[in-house]
Design an enzyme around this catalytic site. Sequence first.
Site, PDB file in Angstrom:
ATOM      1  N   ASN A  45       0.835  -1.209   0.000  1.00 36.95           N
ATOM      2  CA  ASN A  45       0.000   0.000   0.000  1.00 36.95           C
ATOM      3  C   ASN A  45       0.863   1.249   0.000  1.00 36.95           C
ATOM      4  OD1 ASN A  45       0.586  -0.912   2.776  1.00 36.95           O
ATOM      5  ND2 ASN A  45      -0.500   0.933   3.388  1.00 36.95           N
ATOM      6  N   CYS A  55      -1.901   4.992   8.086  1.00 40.78           N
ATOM      7  CA  CYS A  55      -2.052   4.307   9.372  1.00 40.78           C
ATOM      8  C   CYS A  55      -0.841   4.512  10.276  1.00 40.78           C
ATOM      9  CB  CYS A  55      -2.293   2.820   9.164  1.00 40.78           C
ATOM     10  SG  CYS A  55      -3.747   2.512   8.171  1.00 40.78           S
TER      11      CYS A  55
HETATM   12  N1  PMP Z   1      -4.322  -3.324   4.876  1.00 43.97           N
HETATM   13  C1  PMP Z   1      -3.880  -2.415   3.990  1.00 43.97           C
HETATM   14  C2  PMP Z   1      -2.970  -2.862   2.893  1.00 43.97           C
HETATM   15  C3  PMP Z   1      -4.270  -1.077   4.112  1.00 43.97           C
HETATM   16  O1  PMP Z   1      -3.812  -0.167   3.245  1.00 43.97           O
HETATM   17  C4  PMP Z   1      -5.132  -0.701   5.178  1.00 43.97           C
HETATM   18  C5  PMP Z   1      -5.524   0.744   5.354  1.00 43.97           C
HETATM   19  N2  PMP Z   1      -6.300   1.211   4.294  1.00 43.97           N
HETATM   20  C6  PMP Z   1      -5.570  -1.690   6.070  1.00 43.97           C
HETATM   21  C7  PMP Z   1      -5.144  -2.987   5.896  1.00 43.97           C
HETATM   22  C8  PMP Z   1      -6.476  -1.352   7.225  1.00 43.97           C
HETATM   23  O2  PMP Z   1      -7.717  -0.949   6.756  1.00 43.97           O
HETATM   24  P1  PMP Z   1      -8.857  -0.404   7.770  1.00 43.97           P
HETATM   25  O3  PMP Z   1      -8.227   0.761   8.466  1.00 43.97           O
HETATM   26  O4  PMP Z   1      -9.978  -0.033   6.870  1.00 43.97           O
HETATM   27  O5  PMP Z   1      -9.201  -1.506   8.692  1.00 43.97           O
END
Ligand code: PMP
Length: 385
Positions: A150, A324
């Site tokens: 990501n 994150c």
């Molecule tokens: N996995 C990946 C590869 C992410 O980019 C993200 C954040 N978009 C997440 C997990 C966690 O997603 P969420 O915050 O919607 O639970």
Amino acid sequence: MEVYLDYQSSKPVDPRVVEAMVPFFHENFGNPSSLHTEGDAATEALTHSRETIAGLIHADGDEIVFTSGATESNNLAIIGYALRNKKKGDHIIVSEVDHISVHNIAKYLEKNGFTVSKVPVDRYGRIHLQKLADRVTDRTILVSVCYASNEIGTVQPVAEIGAYCRERGIAFHTDAVAAEGLLSLDPAQDGIDLMTLSSNDIYGPKGLGVLFVRKGVRLSPLVIGGGQERGLRSGTENIPAIAGMAKAVEILHEEMTDEVGRFTLFRDRLIEEIPSRIPRCYLNGHTKERLPNNAHFRFDGIEGEALLLRLKAAGISASTGSACTSKTLEPSHTLIATGLLHEEAHGSLELTCGRFTTDTEINYVLDTLPGVVEGLRKLSPLYKE
Ligand code: PMP
């Protein structure tokens, strides 16, 4: 001018998705567990949406479990598999470039009696099968490797990993959130047992995730209650969001090929033109095995946070990496895993385009970024031409 090039962190919900969700707030508000007319209508919507969403990955409806998001799907996949299968072994492998949620899940399992190995990547962020094989022991029960990063957009050799794991009876989970809507996903073909997806990553609402659980794969539930989702994830299903995600999948069936073609042109312009307009600017990630919407750079003598603030002042929303982890001062674990030094990792910029990106936005970034970088370098005592 306002430019949004941070589609990896968050996507706007497509207006057609919003329209598809509206009736489920008011007219069709039933609980699918109820036996009356309203309940039947909700059940019908849930079943239909489940089939549609399964279609995105060529799976069956009964291989789809709805959760609250990708984080929960990763938890259910990895912890759920580890707990249910601990008699077979206590060793798990994850990659150095996985999302922070996977790394923290791995830490949690380590505190609870499992051992975890991390498979390294090359300087483009890619795993080599041999490095994975070197870490497998007769106690290994699960491998979890993201489909694509990501952050730097590098796509992993998922089919190769899947075939390797299948041959050895090791379960394979992949967090496919970054690749969703951009690459065609087929877990059965690629030897994937568990796959994490999220609704917002395909222009659906936030707060809805999916875990694909291949038939025959056993998990321990983490959310216990009324037994919804085949007992794997209790709690009343979020029907408006699920109907919205189904609509988002229908849109992709119609438009994904064209829009991915458009993103690729945008990405390639950024990747070709930014380093040619800015000296000492380098591409992070793989040149070919790369998500079609991701351009990620490193600039000598630049501090990423300062760059983001200057870009913000110029109307450009971008990112230094994963949203994150953006509130920590630590450099990106993904960039460090590719061999960058801390100061190099700190000078990075991630640009991700999406459904509503225009040529005008790309032109504006290409015209604005060189001046911003030059201005910051002039202020930097460390940067020498
Ligand atoms: N996995 C990946 C590869 C992410 O980019 C993200 C954040 N978009 C997440 C997990 C966690 O997603 P969420 O915050 O919607 O639970």
